[in-house]
Write an enzyme that holds these catalytic residues in place. Structure first.
Site, PDB file in Angstrom:
ATOM      1  N   ASN A   1      -2.050  -1.869  13.376  1.00  0.00           N
ATOM      2  CA  ASN A   1      -3.507  -1.710  13.426  1.00  0.00           C
ATOM      3  C   ASN A   1      -3.931  -0.425  14.141  1.00  0.00           C
ATOM      4  O   ASN A   1      -4.828   0.281  13.684  1.00  0.00           O
ATOM      5  CB  ASN A   1      -4.158  -2.927  14.093  1.00  0.00           C
ATOM      6  CG  ASN A   1      -3.854  -4.207  13.336  1.00  0.00           C
ATOM      7  OD1 ASN A   1      -3.275  -4.152  12.246  1.00  0.00           O
ATOM      8  ND2 ASN A   1      -4.222  -5.348  13.888  1.00  0.00           N
TER       9      ASN A   1
ATOM     10  N   LYS B   1      -8.300   3.335   1.952  1.00  0.00           N
ATOM     11  CA  LYS B   1      -7.532   4.506   1.505  1.00  0.00           C
ATOM     12  C   LYS B   1      -7.861   4.933   0.081  1.00  0.00           C
ATOM     13  O   LYS B   1      -7.917   6.130  -0.203  1.00  0.00           O
ATOM     14  CB  LYS B   1      -6.038   4.233   1.640  1.00  0.00           C
ATOM     15  CG  LYS B   1      -5.565   4.346   3.059  1.00  0.00           C
ATOM     16  CD  LYS B   1      -4.286   3.592   3.272  1.00  0.00           C
ATOM     17  CE  LYS B   1      -4.276   2.903   4.606  1.00  0.00           C
ATOM     18  NZ  LYS B   1      -5.264   1.806   4.738  1.00  0.00           N
TER      19      LYS B   1
ATOM     20  N   ASN C   1     -18.857  24.908 -24.630  1.00  0.00           N
ATOM     21  CA  ASN C   1     -19.464  23.892 -23.765  1.00  0.00           C
ATOM     22  C   ASN C   1     -19.125  24.096 -22.287  1.00  0.00           C
ATOM     23  O   ASN C   1     -18.003  24.483 -21.953  1.00  0.00           O
ATOM     24  CB  ASN C   1     -19.005  22.499 -24.215  1.00  0.00           C
ATOM     25  CG  ASN C   1     -19.545  22.141 -25.590  1.00  0.00           C
ATOM     26  OD1 ASN C   1     -20.627  22.585 -25.969  1.00  0.00           O
ATOM     27  ND2 ASN C   1     -18.777  21.364 -26.343  1.00  0.00           N
TER      28      ASN C   1
ATOM     29  N   SER D   1       0.827  -1.206   0.000  1.00  0.00           N
ATOM     30  CA  SER D   1       0.000   0.000   0.000  1.00  0.00           C
ATOM     31  C   SER D   1       0.861   1.256   0.000  1.00  0.00           C
ATOM     32  O   SER D   1       0.352   2.364  -0.044  1.00  0.00           O
ATOM     33  CB  SER D   1      -0.941   0.018   1.220  1.00  0.00           C
ATOM     34  OG  SER D   1      -0.183  -0.104   2.407  1.00  0.00           O
TER      35      SER D   1
ATOM     36  N   GLN E   1      -7.380  -2.089   4.447  1.00  0.00           N
ATOM     37  CA  GLN E   1      -6.396  -1.324   3.679  1.00  0.00           C
ATOM     38  C   GLN E   1      -7.037  -0.636   2.473  1.00  0.00           C
ATOM     39  O   GLN E   1      -6.557   0.389   2.014  1.00  0.00           O
ATOM     40  CB  GLN E   1      -5.274  -2.263   3.213  1.00  0.00           C
ATOM     41  CG  GLN E   1      -4.200  -1.584   2.405  1.00  0.00           C
ATOM     42  CD  GLN E   1      -2.960  -2.450   2.273  1.00  0.00           C
ATOM     43  OE1 GLN E   1      -2.307  -2.737   3.272  1.00  0.00           O
ATOM     44  NE2 GLN E   1      -2.646  -2.889   1.079  1.00  0.00           N
TER      45      GLN E   1
ATOM     46  N   THR F   1     -40.231  25.198 -10.272  1.00  0.00           N
ATOM     47  CA  THR F   1     -40.440  23.872  -9.680  1.00  0.00           C
ATOM     48  C   THR F   1     -40.767  22.972 -10.860  1.00  0.00           C
ATOM     49  O   THR F   1     -41.395  23.422 -11.830  1.00  0.00           O
ATOM     50  CB  THR F   1     -41.599  23.851  -8.661  1.00  0.00           C
ATOM     51  OG1 THR F   1     -42.807  24.186  -9.331  1.00  0.00           O
ATOM     52  CG2 THR F   1     -41.375  24.830  -7.513  1.00  0.00           C
ATOM     53  N   HIS F   2     -40.330  21.721 -10.782  1.00  0.00           N
ATOM     54  CA  HIS F   2     -40.493  20.781 -11.916  1.00  0.00           C
ATOM     55  C   HIS F   2     -39.906  21.369 -13.206  1.00  0.00           C
ATOM     56  O   HIS F   2     -40.370  21.045 -14.299  1.00  0.00           O
ATOM     57  CB  HIS F   2     -41.965  20.437 -12.156  1.00  0.00           C
ATOM     58  CG  HIS F   2     -42.718  20.092 -10.911  1.00  0.00           C
ATOM     59  ND1 HIS F   2     -42.828  18.815 -10.439  1.00  0.00           N
ATOM     60  CD2 HIS F   2     -43.376  20.878 -10.024  1.00  0.00           C
ATOM     61  CE1 HIS F   2     -43.540  18.826  -9.316  1.00  0.00           C
ATOM     62  NE2 HIS F   2     -43.875  20.063  -9.039  1.00  0.00           N
TER      63      HIS F   2
ATOM     64  N   TYR G   1      -9.218  -5.831  13.307  1.00  0.00           N
ATOM     65  CA  TYR G   1      -8.556  -5.484  12.053  1.00  0.00           C
ATOM     66  C   TYR G   1      -8.580  -6.654  11.080  1.00  0.00           C
ATOM     67  O   TYR G   1      -8.295  -7.797  11.451  1.00  0.00           O
ATOM     68  CB  TYR G   1      -7.098  -5.045  12.298  1.00  0.00           C
ATOM     69  CG  TYR G   1      -6.448  -4.634  11.000  1.00  0.00           C
ATOM     70  CD1 TYR G   1      -6.607  -3.345  10.502  1.00  0.00           C
ATOM     71  CD2 TYR G   1      -5.742  -5.557  10.221  1.00  0.00           C
ATOM     72  CE1 TYR G   1      -6.066  -2.977   9.268  1.00  0.00           C
ATOM     73  CE2 TYR G   1      -5.200  -5.197   8.994  1.00  0.00           C
ATOM     74  CZ  TYR G   1      -5.367  -3.901   8.533  1.00  0.00           C
ATOM     75  OH  TYR G   1      -4.846  -3.548   7.321  1.00  0.00           O
TER      76      TYR G   1
ATOM     77  N   GLU H   1     -20.175  20.037 -16.183  1.00  0.00           N
ATOM     78  CA  GLU H   1     -20.535  18.653 -16.524  1.00  0.00           C
ATOM     79  C   GLU H   1     -19.605  17.652 -15.834  1.00  0.00           C
ATOM     80  O   GLU H   1     -20.049  16.626 -15.316  1.00  0.00           O
ATOM     81  CB  GLU H   1     -20.465  18.451 -18.040  1.00  0.00           C
ATOM     82  CG  GLU H   1     -21.578  19.175 -18.768  1.00  0.00           C
ATOM     83  CD  GLU H   1     -21.428  19.121 -20.289  1.00  0.00           C
ATOM     84  OE1 GLU H   1     -22.448  19.110 -20.966  1.00  0.00           O
ATOM     85  OE2 GLU H   1     -20.286  19.103 -20.784  1.00  0.00           O
TER      86      GLU H   1
HETATM   87  N1  ARG Z   1      -1.258  -1.140   5.413  1.00  0.00           N
HETATM   88  C1  ARG Z   1      -2.204  -1.550   6.397  1.00  0.00           C
HETATM   89  C2  ARG Z   1      -3.534  -0.824   6.189  1.00  0.00           C
HETATM   90  O1  ARG Z   1      -3.528   0.100   5.479  1.00  0.00           O
HETATM   91  C3  ARG Z   1      -1.717  -1.213   7.769  1.00  0.00           C
HETATM   92  C4  ARG Z   1      -2.161  -2.174   8.810  1.00  0.00           C
HETATM   93  C5  ARG Z   1      -1.615  -3.514   8.537  1.00  0.00           C
HETATM   94  N2  ARG Z   1      -1.872  -4.403   9.598  1.00  0.00           N
HETATM   95  C6  ARG Z   1      -1.728  -5.700   9.462  1.00  0.00           C
HETATM   96  N3  ARG Z   1      -1.978  -6.427  10.496  1.00  0.00           N
HETATM   97  N4  ARG Z   1      -1.351  -6.239   8.343  1.00  0.00           N
HETATM   98  O2  ARG Z   1      -4.545  -1.173   6.707  1.00  0.00           O
END
Ligand code: ARG
Length: 452
Positions: free
Chosen positions: A107, A322, A282, A20, A319, A152-153, A314, A287
């Site tokens: 975690n 993100k 445009n 990651s 992960q 309206t509408h 966890y 848009e």
């Molecule tokens: N890269 C992991 C995440 O974004 C961090 C936590 C990882 N923890 C684990 N027990 N593998 O969630």
């Protein structure tokens, strides 16, 4: 972190799949801030000596500078931002670096980084919204007495001031800002100390860590602390709704910029041409915003879907939070930047708006209320004006006989009602668009927006 229990290195394809660091490196500043404070707590708990704490603090400072200057070498074999920084620290300072992860897990570490990120972003996005509000306010102050039809509408309904429309946008964004404040408050909980899920035999002073990292509260349950991504959902919902607000606004502007309406014109700097049709101009920014709103809603749904089947505590699925979070944050920043720059440059076509607002049929409800004042129940008055509408003639052209056929209570003075400015002057209830209300709102918002 694999340790001797593994007989083999991770397969390259598995490494690539699970890393990651390519995207979570943007959490580095929070990760380092958390590590500094964690090291202080370990020092206070007697795990780190003065020298070891000093070495860690110095090492983290150097790493932070390298990252800021783009000199830091991120390694995907080290999986994520946490392991990259920890490994670089140990490589740099040796043994004390290897002590840093005592009583800590990735975690609680990732929960901390994300909470800090959400806190910071909710503040920054709220500030962008404030700037956008002030852009709307400036247009409203300039165009205070420009009339337009309210719809309206998508059918012409009643006259309003264009400023009333602009103030409506400011209202919606102020709810968004309020919501972001709530997001910030709910994210403002320190998870550090939860460990993997059940804390540690080494007891850290969590209250002191919270103070040092500026957290209002401390998580009360270690299991919940590493499971919880509600604060991510909260931010994603707030951003999706900002997206919906921008998208509806975009839809209005797209429609109003058509030749058919001609109420507004985007400046050339915020319009695009057609590859085939040379005459085209445009409204692509609006848009795109309408389209990007779909992504923002998708990000929220992704996050909820990731969470819905997870066992507590966890799981690596987390992960994936993100991608959704970063995408939504980046999308909103970009959309707000565009609107902040585009709105002040938009040309308002007063003549077109006012010509449309001059349609006397827009005052049909006022005509019905004329009868109400003479004691007619509103439903009957509504029916009387509806029979007039059926004649298909503009109200100013109706003869006295036609008026009287609809209701004998109509006198010649009813024609005086057919003036939109006069009608608007009567809209005095709180929140309605009488000119003095609009003036009052402009002042109120100026104080609120610019007083911050
Ligand atoms: N890269 C992991 C995440 O974004 C961090 C936590 C990882 N923890 C684990 N027990 N593998 O969630």
């Amino acid at each position: 972190m694999r340790g001797p229990r593994f007989a083999q290195a991770a397969a390259e394809v598995a490494q690539r799949y699970s890393q990651s660091v390519s995207f979570d490196q943007r959490l580095a500043e929070y990760d380092i801030a958390g590590s500094r404070v964690h090291a202080q707590a370990l020092h206070a708990a007697g795990i780190l000596s003065d020298e070891e704490l000093a070495a860690i603090t110095r090492g983290l400072g150097e790493i932070e500078a390298e990252i800021k200057e783009g000199r830091f070498e991120w390694k995907s074999v080290l999986e994520d931002v946490h392991m990259n920084i920890e490994a670089a620290l140990t490589e740099r300072i040796g043994a004390p670096g290897a002590k840093l992860h005592t009583a800590r897990s990735r975690n609680d570490q990732i929960a901390l980084d994300l909470r800090m990120f959400v806190r910071a972003e909710s503040g920054m996005i709220s500030e962008q919204l404030r700037v956008l509000q002030s852009a709307f306010l400036a247009v409203a102050r300039e165009q205070t007495n420009v009339l337009m039809p309210g719809y309206t509408h998508l059918q012409r309904a009643q006259p309003i001031y264009f400023a009333h429309y602009l103030l409506a946008q400011i209202e919606a964004f102020s709810r968004d800002r309020e919501r972001l404040k709530g997001v910030h408050r709910r994210a403002d909980v320190l998870p550090l100390g939860a460990g993997a899920l059940a804390g540690s035999s080494i007891v850290l002073d969590r209250a002191e860590m919270a103070r040092a990292l500026g957290f209002e509260r401390i998580s009360e349950n270690s299991l919940d602390a590493v499971s919880d991504r509600d604060f991510v959902c909260d931010l994603l919902f707030a951003l999706a709704l900002i997206g919906v607000h921008l998208s509806r606004l975009s839809e209005d502007l797209i429609l109003w910029s058509t030749t058919e309406f001609g109420f507004v014109e985007f400046s050339d700097a915020f319009a695009t041409g057609s590859s085939l049709l040379p005459q085209k101009k445009n409204p692509d920014m609006a848009e795109l915003t309408r389209g990007k709103c779909g992504r923002l809603i998708g990000d929220l749904v992704s996050m909820l879907t990731i969470l819905k089947g997870l066992p507590s505590s966890y799981n690596r699925d987390l992960q994936e939070d993100k991608n959704a979070l970063f995408d939504a944050v980046d999308t909103i920043h970009a959309a707000l930047d565009v609107f902040i720059a585009m709105i002040p440059e938009m040309k308002i076509n007063r003549e077109r708006m006012e010509a449309a607002a001059a349609d006397p049929q827009l005052l049909s409800a006022d005509v019905a209320e004329y009868l109400v004042r003479k004691g007619v129940p509103f439903r009957e008055a509504h029916a009387a004006v509806s029979t007039l509408a059926r004649l298909g003639k503009p109200m100013p052209e109706l003869t006295r006989e036609e008026w009287q056929a609809a209701s004998p209570l109509f006198d010649d003075d009813v024609r005086e009602l057919l003036d939109p400015r006069r009608a608007l002057a009567t809209r005095k209830a709180i929140g309605a668009p009488a000119p003095e209300n609009i003036e009052w709102e402009l002042t109120r918002w100026r104080e609120l927006i610019e007083g911050e």
